[in-house]
Design an enzyme around this catalytic site. Structure first.
Site, PDB file in Angstrom:
ATOM      1  CG  HIS A   1      -0.178   5.141  -1.800  1.00 25.01           C
ATOM      2  ND1 HIS A   1       0.437   4.170  -1.044  1.00 25.01           N
ATOM      3  CD2 HIS A   1      -0.543   4.540  -2.966  1.00 25.01           C
ATOM      4  CE1 HIS A   1       0.453   3.030  -1.714  1.00 25.01           C
ATOM      5  NE2 HIS A   1      -0.142   3.226  -2.884  1.00 25.01           N
TER       6      HIS A   1
ATOM      7  CB  CYS B   1      -2.271   0.630  -2.073  1.00 26.38           C
ATOM      8  SG  CYS B   1      -2.335   0.542  -3.888  1.00 26.38           S
TER       9      CYS B   1
END
Length: 490
Positions: A432, A334
């Site tokens: 994630h 991310c």
């Protein structure tokens, strides 16, 4: 159906509220109660994506699992994600509404309280019992006015409160007696029991103290809960990284290092690495040098440009450059993915001051932050060994560039994510939880240099730890004094 609500509040931060709520959720679910978790307001950089496409605190997602239900945005209607020392992104019922400074948010609390009560009412109509969790301590004098996280909520819905304190920190009797002394008369009256958490040794040695506490406060001690060794549940908030760090493991293991910048988010991504028997994991903190490693993981961030500047100030960019020069592997998740590109743009000041900055420049792509946050659960396969992967995306960045032509993940819906460098030293993804699936974790560890990685079933481990908590409560928590505030159980 109108649920009974019982609330867990703590005499301090990190007293064990989340763990007690999680265990109580599983204990009630085992007894046939239709139960749901609830946290009115959470300040956390560890979050989870819900089935209804929103965002809640990570602990409430784990508590939903303990209840055997899907996480929903109503379970954590107000989520504050700090992006500076004085400000946070404010998320109401799963959706980001903007950034606020602490003083500005104080004036917004009446609006937030309406969302809290609406979410609670919807859950109360669907479940028999709601296990609510407070935040910090109910006795913070400067935060009492307009409180929506602790007694302000409990008073609004007229629910009983269990007060928990951590004996491991010392001063447990002062914490419990002092907290009660600082509450108003009506608030004190709704505390129906006390819990002493994380006690090591023979509980009979605590009897004189428990007897005094019950006489002094007029409240029953519902349990002295033992310290649970090897209990692993995701940390709730940004405070999770303040616990002692350092290397885990040793010997003939894969060496993994993760630099922890001030606004690191979703550091629960590291948990499978911390627990893997073949990984020596090191969390690198301010002022520390990145140690020799096979793999360096750049985690997510709530303020990528600020954290990247901080990373450079630590000299970690040069350490990363040396690491790559000598054949090491780098994985970005991310915000870490965004740092690995050439440019980062935040024209609207969504994470900090408006502006642009140079990335580390190792992937040919640029990222622009956009107001619409992407919140989704995804399944697919890594381009490393075609390993099955699953996780969630939480980001405002839109990345573009030639590097994305070599994706890290191909999803089941036909889309692709992330990038791999042409020399195969860099793997970057928005996903994630990328280490949670056993096959994906094995594939990444093999890519990083571990010849025969073992499978670590992290989701099964989480489930076993929830059961471990509930088993402990079955033995050490006396629910009889509070039976009238709970639904009938089988």
């Amino acid at each position: 159906m109108s649920a009974k609500t019982i609330m867990i509040q703590g005499a301090t931060s990190d007293a064990g509220k989340s763990a007690l709520a999680t265990g109580l959720c599983r204990l009630l679910a085992r007894r046939g109660v239709k139960v749901a978790p609830f946290k009115p307001q959470n300040m956390a950089l560890n979050s989870a994506v819900t089935a209804d496409g929103g965002e809640i605190g990570r602990s409430q997602a784990v508590q939903a699992q303990a209840c055997g239900v899907e996480p929903h945005t109503d379970m954590n209607p107000v989520l504050l994600k700090p992006n500076s020392h004085t400000g946070s992104q404010v998320i109401i019922q799963g959706r980001a509404i903007g950034n606020m400074e602490a003083r500005g948010y104080h004036g917004y609390k009446p609006v937030a309280m309406k969302a809290v009560l609406a979410s609670h009412a919807r859950l109360a109509a669907q479940y028999q019992c709601i296990v609510a969790e407070g935040a910090g301590s109910p006795a913070e004098i400067n935060l009492r006015d307009g409180d929506i996280a602790n007694m302000g909520f409990a008073e609004a819905v007229d629910c009983p409160v269990i007060l928990v304190a951590d004996i491991e920190r010392g001063g447990v009797f002062a914490h419990l007696a002092g907290t009660l002394a600082l509450l108003s008369e009506s608030e004190r009256a709704r505390v129906v029991g006390l819990v002493i958490n994380r006690f090591r040794g023979d509980p009979s040695l605590l009897k004189t103290g428990v007897d005094w506490l019950e006489r002094h406060t007029g409240k029953p001690v519902l349990g002295v809960l033992p310290y649970l060794y090897d209990l692993h549940l995701e940390a709730e908030d940004s405070m999770g990284l303040d616990k002692p760090g350092g290397a885990v493991g040793g010997g003939d293991k894969l060496r993994v290092a993760a630099p922890a910048a001030p606004r690191v988010s979703n550091h629960t991504d590291f948990d499978p690495l911390r627990l893997h028997p073949q990984v020596e994991f090191t969390l690198v903190r301010a002022g520390q040098a990145i140690p020799p490693a096979d793999l360096i993981v750049l985690p997510g961030s709530k303020n990528v440009l600020a954290d990247l500047a901080w990373l450079r100030a630590q000299g970690w960019d040069e350490a990363l450059r040396r690491h790559l020069r000598y054949g090491g592997k780098v994985l970005g998740i991310c915000g870490g993915l965004q740092m690995l590109g050439k440019k980062l743009h935040d024209p609207d000041g969504l994470e900090g001051e408006p502006g642009s900055g140079d990335g580390l420049g190792w992937l040919d792509m640029e990222t622009t932050l956009a107001p619409e946050k992407r919140l989704t659960r995804m399944r697919g396969r890594l381009t490393l060994g075609d390993a099955e992967a699953a996780g969630y995306e939480i980001h405002m960045g839109v990345s573009q560039g030639p590097a994305l032509a070599r994706p890290a993940v191909r999803f089941d819906d036909g889309s692709a994510d992330g990038a791999r460098s042409e020399d195969d030293q860099i793997f970057a993804t928005y996903l994630h939880g990328v280490f949670d699936e056993p096959a994906a974790c094995q594939a990444i560890l093999r890519w990083a240099g571990l010849k025969e990685p073992e499978a670590l079933d992290y989701p099964a481990l989480r489930e076993a730890n929830i059961d471990k908590l509930a088993d402990m409560l079955e033995r050490h928590l006396d629910l009889e004094p509070i039976r009238r505030w709970l639904p009938e159980t089988r």
